[in-house]
Design a protein around this motif. Structure first.
Motif, PDB file in Angstrom:
ATOM      1  N   LEU A   1       0.862  -1.188   0.000  1.00 15.39           N
ATOM      2  CA  LEU A   1       0.000   0.000   0.000  1.00 15.39           C
ATOM      3  C   LEU A   1       0.895   1.234   0.000  1.00 15.39           C
ATOM      4  N   VAL A   2       0.987   1.929  -1.125  1.00 16.68           N
ATOM      5  CA  VAL A   2       1.811   3.125  -1.217  1.00 16.68           C
ATOM      6  C   VAL A   2       0.886   4.340  -1.232  1.00 16.68           C
ATOM      7  N   VAL A   3       0.898   5.099  -0.146  1.00 17.30           N
ATOM      8  CA  VAL A   3       0.021   6.258  -0.004  1.00 17.30           C
ATOM      9  C   VAL A   3       0.690   7.476  -0.634  1.00 17.30           C
ATOM     10  N   MET A   4      -0.075   8.238  -1.405  1.00 17.46           N
ATOM     11  CA  MET A   4       0.469   9.409  -2.097  1.00 17.46           C
ATOM     12  C   MET A   4      -0.344  10.652  -1.770  1.00 17.46           C
ATOM     13  N   ASP A   5       0.362  11.773  -1.598  1.00 19.47           N
ATOM     14  CA  ASP A   5      -0.317  13.037  -1.336  1.00 19.47           C
ATOM     15  C   ASP A   5      -0.364  13.869  -2.616  1.00 19.47           C
ATOM     16  N   THR A   6      -0.840  15.106  -2.495  1.00 24.84           N
ATOM     17  CA  THR A   6      -1.046  15.944  -3.685  1.00 24.84           C
ATOM     18  C   THR A   6       0.262  16.424  -4.315  1.00 24.84           C
ATOM     19  N   ASN A   7       1.386  16.141  -3.698  1.00 25.85           N
ATOM     20  CA  ASN A   7       2.674  16.495  -4.298  1.00 25.85           C
ATOM     21  C   ASN A   7       3.205  15.399  -5.212  1.00 25.85           C
ATOM     22  N   THR A   8       2.387  14.402  -5.474  1.00 24.85           N
ATOM     23  CA  THR A   8       2.797  13.253  -6.293  1.00 24.85           C
ATOM     24  C   THR A   8       2.320  13.425  -7.724  1.00 24.85           C
ATOM     25  N   CYS A   9       3.197  13.162  -8.669  1.00 28.49           N
ATOM     26  CA  CYS A   9       2.826  13.172 -10.092  1.00 28.49           C
ATOM     27  C   CYS A   9       2.417  11.766 -10.491  1.00 28.49           C
ATOM     28  N   MET A  10       1.173  11.602 -10.907  1.00 26.89           N
ATOM     29  CA  MET A  10       0.669  10.266 -11.219  1.00 26.89           C
ATOM     30  C   MET A  10       1.228   9.731 -12.540  1.00 26.89           C
ATOM     31  N   VAL A  11       1.640  10.623 -13.426  1.00 27.00           N
ATOM     32  CA  VAL A  11       2.265  10.170 -14.676  1.00 27.00           C
ATOM     33  C   VAL A  11       3.626   9.544 -14.349  1.00 27.00           C
ATOM     34  N   GLU A  12       4.366  10.178 -13.443  1.00 26.29           N
ATOM     35  CA  GLU A  12       5.662   9.632 -13.029  1.00 26.29           C
ATOM     36  C   GLU A  12       5.478   8.319 -12.267  1.00 26.29           C
ATOM     37  N   VAL A  13       4.412   8.204 -11.483  1.00 27.53           N
ATOM     38  CA  VAL A  13       4.118   6.947 -10.783  1.00 27.53           C
ATOM     39  C   VAL A  13       3.926   5.826 -11.803  1.00 27.53           C
TER      40      VAL A  13
ATOM     41  N   VAL B   1       1.176  16.813 -21.763  1.00 27.94           N
ATOM     42  CA  VAL B   1       1.378  16.819 -23.218  1.00 27.94           C
ATOM     43  C   VAL B   1       0.887  18.097 -23.891  1.00 27.94           C
ATOM     44  N   VAL B   2      -0.104  18.779 -23.300  1.00 28.11           N
ATOM     45  CA  VAL B   2      -0.649  19.993 -23.922  1.00 28.11           C
ATOM     46  C   VAL B   2      -0.056  21.255 -23.294  1.00 28.11           C
ATOM     47  N   ASP B   3      -0.164  21.336 -21.955  1.00 27.70           N
ATOM     48  CA  ASP B   3       0.311  22.544 -21.266  1.00 27.70           C
ATOM     49  C   ASP B   3       1.803  22.495 -20.946  1.00 27.70           C
ATOM     50  N   LYS B   4       2.417  21.330 -21.181  1.00 28.22           N
ATOM     51  CA  LYS B   4       3.837  21.144 -20.834  1.00 28.22           C
ATOM     52  C   LYS B   4       4.080  21.574 -19.387  1.00 28.22           C
ATOM     53  N   LYS B   5       3.310  20.971 -18.523  1.00 22.80           N
ATOM     54  CA  LYS B   5       3.318  21.376 -17.122  1.00 22.80           C
ATOM     55  C   LYS B   5       3.122  20.166 -16.216  1.00 22.80           C
ATOM     56  N   CYS B   6       3.857  20.150 -15.100  1.00 24.51           N
ATOM     57  CA  CYS B   6       3.683  19.131 -14.064  1.00 24.51           C
ATOM     58  C   CYS B   6       3.340  19.865 -12.778  1.00 24.51           C
ATOM     59  N   VAL B   7       2.089  19.792 -12.356  1.00 23.57           N
ATOM     60  CA  VAL B   7       1.630  20.600 -11.222  1.00 23.57           C
ATOM     61  C   VAL B   7       2.333  20.238  -9.915  1.00 23.57           C
ATOM     62  N   SER B   8       2.827  19.032  -9.806  1.00 26.27           N
ATOM     63  CA  SER B   8       3.519  18.627  -8.575  1.00 26.27           C
ATOM     64  C   SER B   8       5.009  18.956  -8.615  1.00 26.27           C
ATOM     65  N   HIS B   9       5.471  19.461  -9.766  1.00 26.64           N
ATOM     66  CA  HIS B   9       6.883  19.817  -9.956  1.00 26.64           C
ATOM     67  C   HIS B   9       7.805  18.613  -9.790  1.00 26.64           C
ATOM     68  N   THR B  10       7.276  17.429 -10.078  1.00 28.19           N
ATOM     69  CA  THR B  10       8.081  16.208  -9.958  1.00 28.19           C
ATOM     70  C   THR B  10       8.923  15.973 -11.205  1.00 28.19           C
ATOM     71  N   CYS B  11       8.331  16.167 -12.377  1.00 23.38           N
ATOM     72  CA  CYS B  11       9.010  15.888 -13.641  1.00 23.38           C
ATOM     73  C   CYS B  11      10.028  16.995 -13.940  1.00 23.38           C
ATOM     74  N   THR B  12      11.269  16.617 -13.987  1.00 26.20           N
ATOM     75  CA  THR B  12      12.370  17.574 -14.131  1.00 26.20           C
ATOM     76  C   THR B  12      12.233  18.444 -15.369  1.00 26.20           C
ATOM     77  N   ALA B  13      11.749  17.863 -16.457  1.00 27.92           N
ATOM     78  CA  ALA B  13      11.682  18.593 -17.726  1.00 27.92           C
ATOM     79  C   ALA B  13      10.814  19.841 -17.647  1.00 27.92           C
ATOM     80  N   PHE B  14       9.846  19.855 -16.738  1.00 29.42           N
ATOM     81  CA  PHE B  14       8.912  20.983 -16.657  1.00 29.42           C
ATOM     82  C   PHE B  14       9.288  21.995 -15.571  1.00 29.42           C
TER      83      PHE B  14
END
Length: 626
Positions: free
Chosen positions: A458-470, A554-567
């Protein structure tokens, strides 16, 4: 060690073991599970042993009046409360000290053992309350520990400690009062379902093996446990190995097998060591080997170390590995119950499943069915990790809700954050979100939600988690662990991973999302084995529940959790910057420039987005834009 030749001797040994524990002036149980050992519990054990040895006749303040035995220092298995380790339990009070360090040992011995004082800074505290006794701590109080009942409470390296808890009484019962077919029926009536992932009915599996014409049969225990973050089986093997061994012996008696194998990943050296000790002690006292307790039943047990291949958690791959072949699944039928290990009928269950068997035999199928839902009875152990305050190993009745697990036992989201999702079932599982917090944690309910219990991660995730990266993380794991035998898994997971990597790198398109959907569906329907068929579940689950995050990438080129380095785009706030130059001195590529005592700036073309500058800034002047 006394040889147990019959049921009468076993009963006497049990009573003597109980009496010895009862007469101890004090028992100091130090967690010697893998997690606490990594935290230094081995040093704590050695130091406490030295203190007891140097003070053999010490008076113990809280010793029972009838106690006249020694002060004992014992190595226990995992207590489960891994977040608070190293742990020390002091009996008979049931005091639990948390985050113990070697330098605490002297004070524990002199103040607690000798004088009966409580060392308050070592107690667990929650919401302004402190807890002296282990059973009062919410983390433990809200659990139902049956399989894990002995873990943390007995010496994991001595068979008499297990016998004192009623160990091997179930074996005694089946050998002298039950026929093999009655044992199979009892497990069938209990509706015990396999705890390794699929939830297949254990009794039906045993009955299929028992009815085969081939008389040479095997019992195999899957202790491979390859899911990231899962350690339920490891903790049982380390902390209560005889419970699993007894379950295997009962299965062998039920189906007419005389040989058994425990398949353990080589990355579990402590579990292997404890199992070897347990098997050697059981053989020495006559509970393993030929003509056990003069019953006519013989059973020998072997340990086989796996090389860490995730695919060897699949039944046919596991048996191929034991045989010395490359661990790869085969086409079915025939199934393992018909042609398993060495081509013979084989009972194959995981550690937790076998550990349930003795108590079902002792307490009865109806008792077992009274725990949890009718179609998924009993308890389930979970490895609770991620963004939750109390991580560790827990055991709850089937049917318990996620809300109870995360908030009542886990203490809520770490740093009082907001719950976002939980990944259940490891790489073969899916995600559950806020509307699912009150669904029943059982095999059938989770299947309807597109998830599965799996082995129990059971891996619990908060709102700072990027689900695409998961999704990318789990697909990377699955792709690396694919055995490569079938095209859908070998090539399909590779293509999915490539797409996910493009998306998190900022190069994805909306068409990629449709291709992911199509690939996931194809792999699920056409892969050879269960692992391949479930490989795409994390992606399917996140695409369904968090499609907006994929679209943002893919559209906004944005990661709201700031997890993905590219964004990421690091910005220095001129108002907060003091011009100390610490950020520039820590930048590995020289992307930051400026004058002392004036605001510095970041050249975004040179910036590699490593975050070293943000970590170095003492004034909070650097942040990620957006």
């Amino acid at each position: 060690m006394e040889r147990i030749r019959n049921a009468q001797v076993l009963d006497r040994v049990r009573e003597e073991a109980k009496e010895a524990i009862k007469n101890s002036r004090c028992r100091i149980l130090i967690c010697a599970g893998t997690g606490c050992l990594a935290g230094g519990s081995g040093e704590i054990y050695q130091r406490m042993c030295e203190l007891v040895k140097d003070n053999p006749d010490v008076e113990v303040e809280f010793a029972p009046e009838v106690a006249h035995g020694p002060v004992e220092v014992k190595k226990s298995g995992c207590h489960g409360f891994c977040e608070m380790g190293p742990l020390m339990r002091i009996e008979p009070q049931g005091i639990l000290y948390t985050k113990v360090q070697p330098e605490d040992c002297e004070a524990i011995f002199q103040r607690t053992i000798v004088k009966g004082d409580i060392i308050r800074h070592l107690l667990y505290k929650q919401d302004g309350l402190e807890y002296q006794k282990q059973d009062e701590i919410p983390f433990y109080k809200k659990q139902t520990r049956l399989v894990l009942k002995n873990c943390g409470h007995i010496d994991a390296e001595h068979i008499n400690e297990y016998i004192s808890t009623g160990g091997y009484s179930a074996l005694e019962k089946v050998l002298f009062t039950m026929k093999p077919e009655e044992v199979v029926q009892e497990i069938m009536d209990s509706n015990l379902r396999g705890r390794g992932g699929g939830g297949f009915t254990t009794g039906y599996k045993w009955s299929q093996v028992a009815r085969q014409k081939e008389t040479a049969r095997y019992v195999v225990c899957n202790g491979d446990e390859g899911d990231p973050g899962a350690f339920m089986d490891r903790s049982i093997m380390e902390g209560d190995p005889h419970k699993m061994i007894e379950g295997m012996m009962i299965a062998a008696y039920a189906v007419g097998a005389q040989e058994g194998y425990i398949y353990v990943r080589a990355e579990y050296p402590l579990a292997i060591s404890r199992l070897r000790t347990a098997i050697a002690q059981a053989e020495e006292c006559g509970l393993l080997g030929d003509n056990i307790m003069d019953s006519g039943f013989s059973f020998r047990l072997h340990i086989n170390r796996g090389a860490g291949a995730f695919v060897c958690g699949e039944g046919s791959a596991l048996t191929a590995s034991i045989e010395g072949n490359r661990g790869m699944p085969r086409v079915k039928p025939p199934r393992t119950v018909e042609q398993g290990l060495f081509g013979k009928p084989t009972v194959l269950n995981n550690v937790e499943t076998f550990a349930n068997v003795p108590m079902i035999i002792t307490e009865g199928a109806q008792w077992y069915k009274s725990i949890g839902p009718e179609k998924s009875p009993g308890t389930k152990a979970f490895a609770l990790t991620g963004s939750v305050k109390n991580t560790g190993l827990i055991e709850v009745p089937m049917g318990t809700t996620l809300r109870e697990v995360i908030y009542d036992i886990g203490g809520g989201i770490k740093d009082d954050g907001e719950f976002k999702a939980v990944q259940i079932g490891g790489p073969s599982g899916g995600c559950l979100v806020t509307p699912h917090l009150d669904i029943s944690l059982d095999f059938d309910s989770l299947k309807k939600m597109g998830a599965m219990i799996g082995s129990g991660g059971l891996v619990v995730m908060d709102t700072n988690t990027c689900m695409v990266e998961v999704a990318r993380f789990f697909m990377n794991f699955t792709q690396n662990e694919s055995c490569g035998k079938c095209v859908p898994c070998r090539e399909g997971t590779k293509r999915m991973l490539e797409i996910l990597e493009r998306i998190v790198a900022g190069n994805g398109t909306l068409e990629d999302l449709d291709i992911l959907d199509e690939l996931a569906q194809t792999i699920t329907e056409t892969a050879l084995c269960g692992l391949g068929k479930s490989a795409a579940l994390p992606v399917m689950s996140t695409l369904k529940l968090f499609r907006d995050e994929y679209v943002e990438h893919v559209v906004d080129k944005k990661c709201v959790s700031h997890t993905c380095t590219a964004f990421r785009k690091f910005i220095i706030s001129p108002e907060r910057c003091k011009g100390c130059s610490k950020c520039a001195r820590n930048c590995p590529v020289g992307a930051i420039s400026g004058k002392i005592k004036e605001p510095f700036t970041i050249d975004t073309e040179k910036c590699i987005k490593c975050g070293a500058c943000e970590s170095a800034c003492a004034f909070g002047a650097i942040h990620i834009e957006g």
